[in-house]
Scaffold this active site. Sequence first.
Site, PDB file in Angstrom:
ATOM      1  N   LEU A   3      26.374 -16.798   2.451  1.00 10.00           N
ATOM      2  CA  LEU A   3      25.929 -15.201   3.657  1.00 10.00           C
ATOM      3  C   LEU A   3      25.873 -16.531   5.163  1.00 10.00           C
ATOM      4  O   LEU A   3      26.354 -16.556   6.220  1.00 10.00           O
ATOM      5  CB  LEU A   3      25.501 -14.291   3.350  1.00 10.00           C
ATOM      6  CG  LEU A   3      25.076 -12.962   4.953  1.00 10.00           C
ATOM      7  CD1 LEU A   3      26.886 -13.131   4.766  1.00 10.00           C
ATOM      8  CD2 LEU A   3      23.804 -12.420   4.656  1.00 10.00           C
TER       9      LEU A   3
ATOM     10  N   ILE B  78      22.048 -22.542   1.263  1.00 14.78           N
ATOM     11  CA  ILE B  78      22.588 -22.105   0.146  1.00 14.78           C
ATOM     12  C   ILE B  78      22.135 -23.209  -0.526  1.00 14.78           C
ATOM     13  O   ILE B  78      21.659 -23.403  -1.347  1.00 14.78           O
ATOM     14  CB  ILE B  78      24.205 -22.459  -0.165  1.00 14.78           C
ATOM     15  CG1 ILE B  78      24.524 -21.400   1.751  1.00 14.78           C
ATOM     16  CG2 ILE B  78      24.395 -21.408  -1.177  1.00 14.78           C
ATOM     17  CD1 ILE B  78      24.240 -20.294   1.881  1.00 14.78           C
TER      18      ILE B  78
ATOM     19  N   GLU C  81      16.009 -13.392   2.589  1.00 14.24           N
ATOM     20  CA  GLU C  81      16.989 -12.610   2.569  1.00 14.24           C
ATOM     21  C   GLU C  81      16.699 -11.735   2.645  1.00 14.24           C
ATOM     22  O   GLU C  81      15.731 -10.483   2.918  1.00 14.24           O
ATOM     23  CB  GLU C  81      16.150 -11.785   0.905  1.00 14.24           C
ATOM     24  CG  GLU C  81      16.675 -13.198   0.055  1.00 14.24           C
ATOM     25  CD  GLU C  81      17.301 -12.386  -1.527  1.00 14.24           C
ATOM     26  OE1 GLU C  81      17.198 -11.031  -1.477  1.00 14.24           O
ATOM     27  OE2 GLU C  81      17.235 -13.015  -2.722  1.00 14.24           O
TER      28      GLU C  81
ATOM     29  N   SER D 186      10.539 -11.035   7.845  1.00 12.47           N
ATOM     30  CA  SER D 186       9.640 -10.190   7.783  1.00 12.47           C
ATOM     31  C   SER D 186      10.390  -8.486   9.419  1.00 12.47           C
ATOM     32  O   SER D 186      10.194  -8.200   9.138  1.00 12.47           O
ATOM     33  CB  SER D 186       8.359 -10.215   8.090  1.00 12.47           C
ATOM     34  OG  SER D 186       7.683 -10.880   6.663  1.00 12.47           O
TER      35      SER D 186
END
Length: 382
Positions: free
Chosen positions: A125, A158, A364, A367
């Site tokens: 992504l 990645i 991912e 925070s």
Amino acid sequence: MDFRFTEEQLMIQDVARRIAQEKIAPSAEHFDRSGEFPLENIRTLGESGLMGIEVPAEYGGAGMDPISYVLAMIEVATADAAHSTIMSVNNSLFCNGILTNGNEEQKQKYVRAIAEGREIGAFALTEPQSGSDATAMRCRAVRQADGSYVVNGKKSWITSGPVAKYIVLFAQTDPDKGSRGITAFLVDTAKPGFHRGKTEPKLGIRASATCEIEFQDYVVAPEEVLGEEGQGFRIAMSVLDAGRIGIASQAIGIARAAYEATLAYVKERKAFGQPIGAFQMTQAKIADMKCKLDAALLLTLRAAWLKGQGQRFTTEASVAKLTASEAAMWIAHQAVQIHAGMGYSKEMPIERYFRDAKITEIYEGTSEIQRLVIARNETGLR
Ligand code: CAA
Ligand code: FAD
């Protein structure tokens, strides 16, 4: 409300603990120092169903529930965070993405080898200019008259990029439509037009190989489109909801390793004629570590439970990931402080826990992005 785990959940936890303690923990220091990819250990995890925990048996997985996934991830991350990064991408980003959005042929073709740990999957992504702001991607897939697409562009950071056989890729198919102009594709890295950059040297999770990848006139066949054209961003976000449960579990594993080592050390190490664990200042740290660890675990299990019930769990996954990653960083920091000189030394794994914990606050969704997701969903404002 029932806080007991089922027989099956305990069984997979047991399997993961055995592999983690017998194979992964003894080699963790070696892989951290060398930065080598731990292929043999990943194969062992795959043979026991741990690379496709929620994947139904018909596609090569263990067919277990999201709570089993949390329990297994914690065991592996307790032994070594880098192994659990590779495990989480295979499980929640790659397999889960195809299971929830792919057709039957795609599930048969792409999921089995990855779920069995024979091949490695990746999820692409992020780009050099767009991490948090994922819709600002520039990687372009242009549709041809025959329904195929030609892809050009770069993806950065990645995980498993240097070794992946298949990649779930997100690219712009209609830049004027913003997030609704993004499409997901299934990439075979053996095909022409796919290139890997150098493996990134990193602070922590050093055995998890990460690189930039580049597409130069890479052709995607119509049957390699995942979901519908224009649905890619929604797919990425919903896959990341599940992924964030995995990273929360990873953070708990790192925190648990740091906490357990600290608990043993404060009873052994003496200063001023008593164990350092008898000082009230140390006791307060132990109590805070325990509270943060338990809170992270319960919030992560809540998110996994909601997922297992088929309910929306976006906010709960972000709450779990934010709480667990900040707990891991804080606990690892205190563990170094309590071990003091030995915490700073490479003779003990404490400094590795400290280095490994940091990534859980970054990938991912940082925070700040977890706070943004939680607050947007709570207030309805943006
Ligand atoms: N589930 C389904 N759809 C979702 C969704 C979710 N959780 N979140 C958003 N969407 C949909 C929205 O409904 C919206 O759809 P419509 O246009 O049809 O209404 C669309 O997606 C766009 O949503 P937003 O307007 O909220 O998008 P945004 O541009 O404001 O971005 C964001 C939102 C939360 C900041 C998002 O960009 C984000 O999560 N950024 C962080 C990126 C990230 O986590 N990257 C991780 C890369 S993978 C990785 O890191 C792996 C690893 O380390 C191992
Ligand atoms: P930026 O987006 O440039 O953010 C910089 C700073 O600005 C951060 O502190 C951020 O929180 C803050 N910020 C940004 N936007 C806001 C806002 N709206 N409000 C407040 N603060 C904000 N990506 C993949 O696609 N696949 C992978 O497999 C993968 N693996 C990774 C492995 C590693 C080891 C690393 C380091 C990264 C990996 N990533 C992967 C990328 C990762 O998801 C991104 O690094 C992350 O999403 C942050 O993006 P960025 O680094 O570009 O930071």
